[in-house]
Structures are given as C-alpha cells and as structure tokens.
Enzyme design. Structure first.
Site, mmCIF file in Angstrom:
data_model
loop_
_atom_site.group_PDB
_atom_site.id
_atom_site.type_symbol
_atom_site.label_atom_id
_atom_site.label_comp_id
_atom_site.label_asym_id
_atom_site.label_seq_id
_atom_site.Cartn_x
_atom_site.Cartn_y
_atom_site.Cartn_z
ATOM 1 N N ASP A 86 -8.320 -2.521 4.489
ATOM 2 C CA ASP A 86 -8.141 -1.517 5.540
ATOM 3 C C ASP A 86 -7.945 -0.103 5.004
ATOM 4 O O ASP A 86 -8.232 0.878 5.692
ATOM 5 C CB ASP A 86 -6.945 -1.895 6.436
ATOM 6 C CG ASP A 86 -5.638 -2.036 5.660
ATOM 7 O OD1 ASP A 86 -5.681 -2.383 4.454
ATOM 8 O OD2 ASP A 86 -4.560 -1.824 6.258
ATOM 9 N N THR B 95 0.833 -1.207 0.000
ATOM 10 C CA THR B 95 0.000 0.000 0.000
ATOM 11 C C THR B 95 0.864 1.252 0.000
ATOM 12 O O THR B 95 1.844 1.332 0.746
ATOM 13 C CB THR B 95 -0.893 0.009 1.262
ATOM 14 O OG1 THR B 95 -1.664 -1.194 1.281
ATOM 15 C CG2 THR B 95 -1.803 1.217 1.286
HETATM 16 N N1 GLY Z 1 -3.360 -3.288 3.177
HETATM 17 C C1 GLY Z 1 -3.953 -3.484 1.916
HETATM 18 C C2 GLY Z 1 -5.080 -4.397 1.958
HETATM 19 O O1 GLY Z 1 -5.047 -5.391 2.653
HETATM 20 O O2 GLY Z 1 -6.047 -4.146 1.272
#
Ligand code: GLY
Length: 335
Positions: free
Chosen positions: A223, A192
């Site tokens: 998230d 991310t």
């Molecule tokens: N942290 C990125 C996701 O799990 O969507």
C-alpha cells in the site's frame, strides 16, 4: 502558498456523521499542536521527528522535513521493517516501497519494489520532481535511481540474511498463498514509517516508506507507494498515513477516506476510525493503523488488531515531541 484554515462543523453535524458510520456519537480528539509541526509513526517517530525538526524550525520546507524524517528511519541499521537489512522476500531479497506528496502542487512521486537502493523516499522525491510520472517500479526503479545519481548497493545484511535462512530452512510456502484474513491475520508485523509535516509557510508534505511484508512473492508492491492507500494529503485539509497489512488496506484507500472525512469536518481520530471500520465491516481481520493531522494541527489516530496498544505516533513542534499511543482508549503524554 496561503493555506485556508477550515472550520470544523458543529457538534450536531459531527454526531450525525458519526452515527452514520456506526461510531460513537461524540467527537474525541487526541490533541492539537501549533505549526510548524511534523508527525511520524511508530517507535522511531521521536527520533525521526528530531531529525526533521531543525528543518522546520529554520523556516525550511515540509518536503525537506519529511525526507529527513523518513531517511532517518530508512538508514537505521537495526530497523527491520523499514529500509535495508530487513523483511526479505520469498527469495531472500529486501525491496522497498515509498511515496511522497508535495501539498502546494499536489504532485506525487513513488517507487514500488525498489531494489538495491537504500533511500527509497529520496528516489520517490526524484520521481516527483524530475519526471511527470507518479510511480516507477522494480528493476526499472533501480535504473531510474542510478540515473538520478543514487548508489546501487545490496539491501541485505546479516540480520535479514539470517531471518530468510531460518524461514527457508522450514521449507514452507510463503503465507501470501494462504486464504484471505477473514478469521485472523497471522502476519507478524508491519512498521511502515509515515511522516506528515506542515512548515512555517503553511505547506503540507506527506510521505511513507517500508520494506513491506516478510517472505512476500517477488514483485509484490504494498500500500505504501499508492496515493490514498499508504499515505494521502490535501494542502487545504491535512494528511494521513497508514501502517499494517497493506495487501488488505490498499483495497479501501483508507488514507484518502480519512482525509476526505476530515475535509467534511470530522476530527482526525474519528475519521481514521471510520476508515478502518470500512475495512472491518467487510469482514477482514487484520492489523492496521492510521495517524492523521489537519493543517490546523488537530491530530488523532486509530488502530485495529494491535490490542496491546502497540501502535503509536509522535508529533513535534516548538514545544517538544509528544508521543501518542493509539489503543482502544488513546493516551497521550510528553515524551
Ligand atoms: N503496510 C506495509 C505493507 O503492507 O507493505
């Protein structure tokens, strides 16, 4: 808006707080920079920061800087984990999650499972600036984006198509039906992009964007677009951004946790460690990282599951771009 510069609590108080979390008693920080600054996660951090820096150097807003930084990564043609051309879901479609916070008003905007629109962070900004809503999802997020003037286009490219065809040829079910990751997290990767900026006026912006998790069940939202999960900030404290297994991490609101510990005076690195420890204490084995920076420029990060020290973030201010590798023993160096 004038920002308050919070003092940090004394060593004894930090030791007491750290002892309460089971962490080492002495505060440890990765460093500090003068503002204005921008922090961005992972290998694309230096390039993203360089894209954002002229905005900040020219007296522009942290909001524009974070949008520039994240757009840079979203539009990289070879980036698999953010933006178009990567991480297909179970039926071969790439979908995007993003959120953005503007510190002075604590206004948020986000999109989840956005389809067929490339610049998810810019759509999130429109949600924040043009509506009273905080999160719009799925095909309706696409319709909202088109209404705001964004182009509708395929998010699939040759690479994401090939990745999906290779996986689909195995004829296996998505690993999202596997047991929760208590013994091991078998997810391949999560990169991310998260950016945090403070501009010359002392204003904070925090944002993040991702295409999520490979071969996810259609409709899955991770998230990243959830305030306090993928990103959190407070104009008077600072910000934190998360990367990793969002399905696990979002259950603990780890960036909210990090920022709230920073509000109590804990240095960013210890705060990030404590937020991750809250998750591992419940038995989860997962890969995840948090990078955090206070409005006073103190920064730090923590990670679990990437034992090779692979998680990094970069901080750019007028002195240059500093790359910080987050490992069990964080190392920072100019880069
Ligand atoms: N942290 C990125 C996701 O799990 O969507």
């Amino acid at each position: 808006m004038k920002t308050s510069r919070r003092g940090f609590m004394g060593a004894a108080a930090i030791a007491a707080t750290a002892a309460g979390t089971g962490l080492r008693a002495q505060p440890k920080e990765s460093g500090r920079v003068d503002g204005p600054f921008v922090l961005t996660t992972w290998d694309f951090g230096p390039g993203a920061n360089e894209t954002a820096w002229p905005v900040l150097a020219g007296g522009g807003s942290a909001l524009d800087a974070v949008e520039h930084s994240i757009n840079h990564v979203e539009l990289l043609p070879d980036e698999y984990w953010v933006g178009y051309g990567g991480v297909p879901n179970e039926v071969g479609e790439t979908t995007l999650d993003a959120t953005i916070l503007w510190g002075p008003t604590h206004d948020w905007g986000g999109v989840g499972c956005l389809k067929r629109v490339k610049r998810a962070i810019s759509v999130a900004r429109k949600v924040m600036e043009e509506t009273q809503h905080t999160l719009i999802v799925g095909d309706d997020a696409t319709r909202f984006a088109v209404r705001m003037g964004f182009e509708e286009t395929s998010l699939t490219n040759l690479r994401s198509q090939a990745a999906w065809e290779k996986w689909a040829a195995k004829g296996v079910k998505t690993d999202a039906f596997d047991p929760e990751p208590m013994d091991a997290d078998r997810l391949a990767g999560h990169d991310t992009v998260g950016s945090i900026a403070v501009d010359a006026h002392g204003n904070l912006c925090v944002g993040c964007s991702t295409n999520g998790r490979e071969f996810k069940i259609p409709g899955r939202v991770g998230d990243s677009p959830v305030p306090g999960a993928g990103a959190y900030g407070d104009q008077f404290v600072g910000g934190a951004v998360a990367t990793g297994n969002g399905d696990v991490m979002m259950r603990f609101l780890p960036t909210y946790h990090t920022v709230e510990l920073m509000r109590q005076g804990m240095p960013p690195q210890l705060a990030a460690e404590a937020a991750l420890k809250r998750i591992t204490d419940r038995g989860y084995k997962f890969s995840g990282g948090i990078a955090a920076i206070g409005i006073d420029g103190r920064y730090g990060g923590a990670q679990v599951g990437w034992d090779d020290g692979g998680f990094s973030f970069s901080v750019r201010n007028r002195e240059g771009n500093r790359r910080v590798w987050v490992s069990p023993e964080p190392v920072s160096q100019p880069g």
